[in-house]
Write a protein that holds these residues in place. Sequence first.
Motif, PDB file in Angstrom:
ATOM      1  N   VAL A 141       0.857  -1.188   0.000  1.00  0.00           N
ATOM      2  CA  VAL A 141       0.000   0.000   0.000  1.00  0.00           C
ATOM      3  C   VAL A 141       0.898   1.244   0.000  1.00  0.00           C
ATOM      4  O   VAL A 141       1.804   1.369   0.827  1.00  0.00           O
ATOM      5  CB  VAL A 141      -0.928   0.032   1.227  1.00  0.00           C
ATOM      6  N   VAL A 142       0.629   2.141  -0.939  1.00  0.00           N
ATOM      7  CA  VAL A 142       1.380   3.388  -1.057  1.00  0.00           C
ATOM      8  C   VAL A 142       0.612   4.498  -0.344  1.00  0.00           C
ATOM      9  O   VAL A 142      -0.560   4.741  -0.646  1.00  0.00           O
ATOM     10  CB  VAL A 142       1.593   3.774  -2.535  1.00  0.00           C
ATOM     11  N   VAL A 143       1.259   5.150   0.610  1.00  0.00           N
ATOM     12  CA  VAL A 143       0.660   6.261   1.345  1.00  0.00           C
ATOM     13  C   VAL A 143       1.302   7.545   0.824  1.00  0.00           C
ATOM     14  O   VAL A 143       2.476   7.808   1.062  1.00  0.00           O
ATOM     15  CB  VAL A 143       0.892   6.110   2.862  1.00  0.00           C
ATOM     16  N   THR A 153      -8.873   5.980  -0.758  1.00  0.00           N
ATOM     17  CA  THR A 153      -8.290   4.817  -1.431  1.00  0.00           C
ATOM     18  C   THR A 153      -8.200   5.041  -2.937  1.00  0.00           C
ATOM     19  O   THR A 153      -8.959   5.811  -3.525  1.00  0.00           O
ATOM     20  CB  THR A 153      -9.106   3.542  -1.155  1.00  0.00           C
ATOM     21  N   ASN A 154      -7.250   4.325  -3.552  1.00  0.00           N
ATOM     22  CA  ASN A 154      -7.008   4.412  -4.993  1.00  0.00           C
ATOM     23  C   ASN A 154      -6.370   3.100  -5.421  1.00  0.00           C
ATOM     24  O   ASN A 154      -5.556   2.541  -4.678  1.00  0.00           O
ATOM     25  CB  ASN A 154      -6.087   5.603  -5.288  1.00  0.00           C
ATOM     26  N   SER A 155      -6.709   2.604  -6.594  1.00  0.00           N
ATOM     27  CA  SER A 155      -6.110   1.349  -7.076  1.00  0.00           C
ATOM     28  C   SER A 155      -4.985   1.575  -8.085  1.00  0.00           C
ATOM     29  O   SER A 155      -4.340   0.630  -8.517  1.00  0.00           O
ATOM     30  CB  SER A 155      -7.190   0.471  -7.723  1.00  0.00           C
ATOM     31  N   ASP A 156      -4.740   2.846  -8.447  1.00  0.00           N
ATOM     32  CA  ASP A 156      -3.727   3.163  -9.458  1.00  0.00           C
ATOM     33  C   ASP A 156      -2.370   3.386  -8.794  1.00  0.00           C
ATOM     34  O   ASP A 156      -1.936   4.522  -8.585  1.00  0.00           O
ATOM     35  CB  ASP A 156      -4.151   4.389 -10.259  1.00  0.00           C
ATOM     36  N   VAL A 157      -1.704   2.300  -8.464  1.00  0.00           N
ATOM     37  CA  VAL A 157      -0.414   2.386  -7.772  1.00  0.00           C
ATOM     38  C   VAL A 157       0.629   3.081  -8.643  1.00  0.00           C
ATOM     39  O   VAL A 157       1.407   3.914  -8.159  1.00  0.00           O
ATOM     40  CB  VAL A 157       0.075   0.980  -7.366  1.00  0.00           C
TER      41      VAL A 157
END
Length: 338
Positions: free
Chosen positions: A135-137, A180-184
């Motif tokens: 997970v990218v914060v 939240t976002n799914s585009d890492v």
Amino acid sequence: MTKQKIAVLGPGSWGTALAQVLNDNGHEVRIWGNISEQIDEINQKHTNSLYFKDIILDDKIVAYKDLGETLAGVDAVLFVVPTKVTRLVAKQVADTLDHKVVVMHASKGLEPGTHERLSTILEEEIPADLRSEVVVVSGPSHAEETIVRDLTLITAASTDLETAKYVQKLFSNHYFRLYTNSDVIGVETAGALKNIIAVGAGALHGLGYGDNAKAAVITRGLAEITRLGVKLGADPLTYSGLSGVGDLIVTGTSVHSRNWRAGDALGRGEKLEDVERNMGMVIEGISTTKVAYEIAQELDVYMPITSAIYRSIYEGMDIKESILNMMSNELRSENEWH
């Protein structure tokens, strides 16, 4: 959410601020670092004076020098170390962990040489049976403001939405909110590349230019960040969000930004080695400029601001000449993507 045990790897300004957020939410927070004096100061005085002069940390935040003790029984691990040592620390974590954890990172950069994003490095170095999807914060956030509980909204990005939601709940409170976002790919490239544009914005200020020039470099900077990100597989809409334009605004306009301050000093004529020494903190935008320039050359992506900063830092061109060349040569349609 029930109380979680969190290891924060890296007692820098952002690591310390995020540790306080997690502590405010009732979690057990352990900070790990390798500078003995700093670890002792956090434990004994509950301060981290290298980054925050007047902040007293909660005495429940405990700092560790031993990685094994730090990771024992934790539910999640947050990497907040400089890009250049992320792989090394990830290897150490992989060698030390004996159970599965949620893996997060809150650093912003691209690895020199490999050009890899930080989540990719963590995936490569930490076996899948020891970690969640990463997970990218990331997002518009100054540690100096988060540490005094100023309102902050950022992003938790992961290919696994449930893990992203876990991290969202882990951090979110009345002053700190995650979306939240799914585009890492988009979130990570936005966070890394905006540091280059911040150096350019700071350089314009150091050269004596005003708000018109600031608006120009931020807007055109967003365009070239988006061009490269989309080429790498990102969703262009991500760059209109918190981790894109939001982070670019906060980093490209504020004296709190070390990248902006570095550019400002370069614009005023200071030498790079003096700027880096005086900063006392990692200036990610400097190394990211080289990586981004190399990727842009390889993929044939038009990035004039990045190229101008690259020529100033790595080829010795006068920064004013480099930026003016970029501004005077860019006769294009605003909506061109190539």
